[in-house]
Design an enzyme around this catalytic site. Sequence first.
Site, mmCIF file in Angstrom:
data_model
loop_
_atom_site.group_PDB
_atom_site.id
_atom_site.type_symbol
_atom_site.label_atom_id
_atom_site.label_comp_id
_atom_site.label_asym_id
_atom_site.label_seq_id
_atom_site.Cartn_x
_atom_site.Cartn_y
_atom_site.Cartn_z
ATOM 1 N N ASP A 1 -1.787 9.666 -10.353
ATOM 2 C CA ASP A 1 -1.690 8.600 -11.353
ATOM 3 C C ASP A 1 -0.236 8.294 -11.684
ATOM 4 O OD1 ASP A 1 -4.415 8.504 -11.421
ATOM 5 O OD2 ASP A 1 -4.642 9.536 -13.340
ATOM 6 N N ASP B 1 0.850 -1.183 0.000
ATOM 7 C CA ASP B 1 0.000 0.000 0.000
ATOM 8 C C ASP B 1 0.891 1.239 0.000
ATOM 9 O OD1 ASP B 1 -3.119 0.633 0.726
ATOM 10 O OD2 ASP B 1 -1.784 2.181 1.473
ATOM 11 N N GLU C 1 -4.774 2.455 -4.247
ATOM 12 C CA GLU C 1 -3.316 2.532 -4.123
ATOM 13 C C GLU C 1 -2.719 1.247 -3.573
ATOM 14 O OE1 GLU C 1 -4.957 4.432 -0.295
ATOM 15 O OE2 GLU C 1 -5.560 4.163 -2.382
#
Length: 352
Positions: free
Chosen positions: A234, A217, A260
């Site tokens: 992004d 993560d 994410e």
Amino acid sequence: MDDLVSVPARTDDLAERVVAAMREHGSPSYPRAFEVWYAHLSGEMPAVSIAMNAILTGSDGKVSAADIDSLYERFISTERFSRQAERTSLQVLSEIDAMMGLVDKALGSSELYHGRLCAMSEDVPPATDRHKLREWVEALVMSTREEVTRKAQLEAELRNSSNEIRNLREALESTRAEALTDPLTGLANRRHFEEMLQKSIDQATLRREPFALVMADIDFFKRFNDAHGHLTGDQVLRLVARTMKDKFKDKAIITRFGGEEFAIILPEADLIAGKFGAETVRQALLTRELVKRSTNENLGRITISLGVSSYRRGDTAGSLVDRADQALMQAKRDGRNRTVTEDVVETASRVA
């Protein structure tokens, strides 16, 4: 908070409502987000509307990038793949029907030619009657030429049908690959991860071979998104995905799990090897600084937290993911930017 209700609208009005809703609810504005909101507000996909309203109710009216990705993967990409696959499958069936018609035609032509030959063989004129013998030979040659011409035409038609079926099959495979790929990062998506995780469990059970699962993560990603915008966010996702691909090459199944979060399946790896692989990616990211191209602004380094579990006999996909997820949560509690393995969590639980 007013609930968003899907009502019929003109296309131009609907597009304006979509943009307004995205702004009102803090939604990211990339193309798949527009598709999700369009599906919701148009009323074309009631399941999307139900799920969207649940998100709005449970998050004070805010919609995150992770929410958008989840809705897209669950409903829109699946629906698109189903429609494309159905269209292509129908085309394949149509081509197969046409090909079978050509085969039947070829068989009928062969039977006709065979019948003619049998009839002519029973009516061969005597060698002394040269005139009739010449007519018989000419008829035989003519019949043979006609059969050769028909066969050549049928072969060309069969070849065309075969090529068309091959092209359609490739299109179907391309559609399936697209349905299993995250368009932003180019990694496999969650659907592919679920398929491959179950396949890995089945193989490990059969062959008694280990494999490890890494859940990762990006640290403080939402804060980064809010500060620098979704387009820069992004770029962060692409950077992490590229780093993972660079470090693992073809030795791992790397997927964007959602938002994410990433999931990595490491074949033939035990817990120690899994941690080593996770640490390789984490440390590689620490050497890379993110620079915003439009302003040349240095945005610093990206860090990730990782949790690792390894296959145990009797594991299900859920139990394996849960242990890796618990390890990931422990990494976050311990301060982020670190790798934690499942045995650390279990030891801490026993001590507590």
